[in-house]
Motif scaffolding. Structure first.
Motif, short mmCIF file in Angstrom:
data_model
loop_
_atom_site.label_atom_id
_atom_site.label_comp_id
_atom_site.label_asym_id
_atom_site.label_seq_id
_atom_site.Cartn_x
_atom_site.Cartn_y
_atom_site.Cartn_z
N ASP A 30 -24.37 -2.73 14.67
CA ASP A 30 -23.78 -2.41 13.36
C ASP A 30 -23.18 -3.65 12.73
O ASP A 30 -23.29 -4.75 13.24
N ASN A 31 -22.50 -3.46 11.63
CA ASN A 31 -21.94 -4.60 10.89
C ASN A 31 -20.80 -5.27 11.63
O ASN A 31 -20.30 -4.77 12.62
N ASP A 32 -20.38 -6.43 11.12
CA ASP A 32 -19.35 -7.21 11.80
C ASP A 32 -17.94 -6.73 11.50
O ASP A 32 -16.98 -7.38 11.86
N GLU A 33 -17.80 -5.59 10.83
CA GLU A 33 -16.47 -5.10 10.48
C GLU A 33 -15.80 -4.36 11.64
O GLU A 33 -14.65 -4.01 11.57
N VAL A 164 -8.27 -12.98 15.80
CA VAL A 164 -8.71 -13.14 14.42
C VAL A 164 -9.60 -11.94 14.10
O VAL A 164 -10.37 -11.50 14.93
N PHE A 165 -9.44 -11.39 12.90
CA PHE A 165 -10.32 -10.29 12.50
C PHE A 165 -10.77 -10.49 11.06
O PHE A 165 -10.09 -11.08 10.25
N LEU A 166 -11.96 -9.99 10.79
CA LEU A 166 -12.61 -10.16 9.51
C LEU A 166 -12.58 -8.85 8.73
O LEU A 166 -12.88 -7.80 9.28
N VAL A 167 -12.16 -8.91 7.47
CA VAL A 167 -12.11 -7.72 6.63
C VAL A 167 -12.85 -8.03 5.32
O VAL A 167 -12.69 -9.11 4.76
N ARG A 168 -13.64 -7.07 4.87
CA ARG A 168 -14.36 -7.22 3.60
C ARG A 168 -13.77 -6.26 2.57
O ARG A 168 -13.41 -5.15 2.91
N ASN A 169 -13.72 -6.71 1.31
CA ASN A 169 -13.24 -5.84 0.25
C ASN A 169 -14.42 -5.03 -0.32
O ASN A 169 -15.54 -5.10 0.19
N ALA A 170 -14.19 -4.30 -1.38
CA ALA A 170 -15.23 -3.45 -1.98
C ALA A 170 -16.40 -4.28 -2.49
O ALA A 170 -17.54 -3.80 -2.55
#
Length: 178
Positions: A30-33, A164-170
């Motif tokens: 799945d995605n990296d989120e 560390v964590f990666l977050v994506r917006n809309a």
């Protein structure tokens, strides 16, 4: 020709991988989120007495560890654990490395200090809490835990100091936080 030292390292690695809680890292499909989620086969979860949504400590070969939520994946092999690149980065591990999985009880944090990494917030406007973090931490997994009787939403993402964590917006723009 391989030396005795190389052969002994391979034997140690094989012995570790044969232990029930030592698994070989594979890539999550799945995605990296999913920065705080690992996937195991249902058979391996039963063998380790883990349930969907349990929190585990994942320890890498380099002495680094992180906390994750366990979910079942029917495509995951019994000897492997599927995880995202972000989880591997926090462990300092690569694909095919061996990690140790053990259950852990993580208390709810009272105060958490989360900062964005400077190079990822260029061209970002707005409140980072509203645009990125609120949605990320409101993630919900529906779990059915026999010991707790019933299906309940699980909405806590485990966070370990230094991860560390990666977050994506809309708009799919990524920002890394620590």
């Amino acid at each position: 020709m391989a030396s005795k030292e190389d052969n002994s390292k391979d034997a140690i690695s094989l012995d570790k991988a044969q232990s029930p809680n030592c698994l070989i890292i594979d890539d999550a499909t799945d995605n990296d989120e999913n920065n705080s989620i690992i996937y195991l086969s249902l058979a391996k979860m039963e063998e380790l007495s883990l349930f969907r949504g349990d929190t585990v400590l994942v320890s890498g070969e380099k002495g680094r560890d992180t906390v994750c939520i366990v979910l079942a994946d029917q495509n995951c092999d019994d000897s492997k654990v599927c995880m995202s690149a972000v989880v591997r980065k926090n462990l300092g591990a690569m694909l095919s490395d061996v990690v140790t999985i053990s259950p852990v009880d993580v208390p709810d944090g009272k105060v958490v200090h989360i900062l964005p990494l400077n190079h990822t917030v260029e061209d970002v406007s707005g409140n980072l809490l509203d645009v990125y973090l609120r949605r990320y931490f409101s993630y919900t997994v529906r779990i059915c835990h026999p010991a707790k009787k019933g299906v309940k939403p699980y909405s806590n993402r485990p966070v370990k100091k230094g991860d560390v964590f990666l977050v994506r917006n809309a708009d799919n723009h990524p920002v890394e936080f620590k």
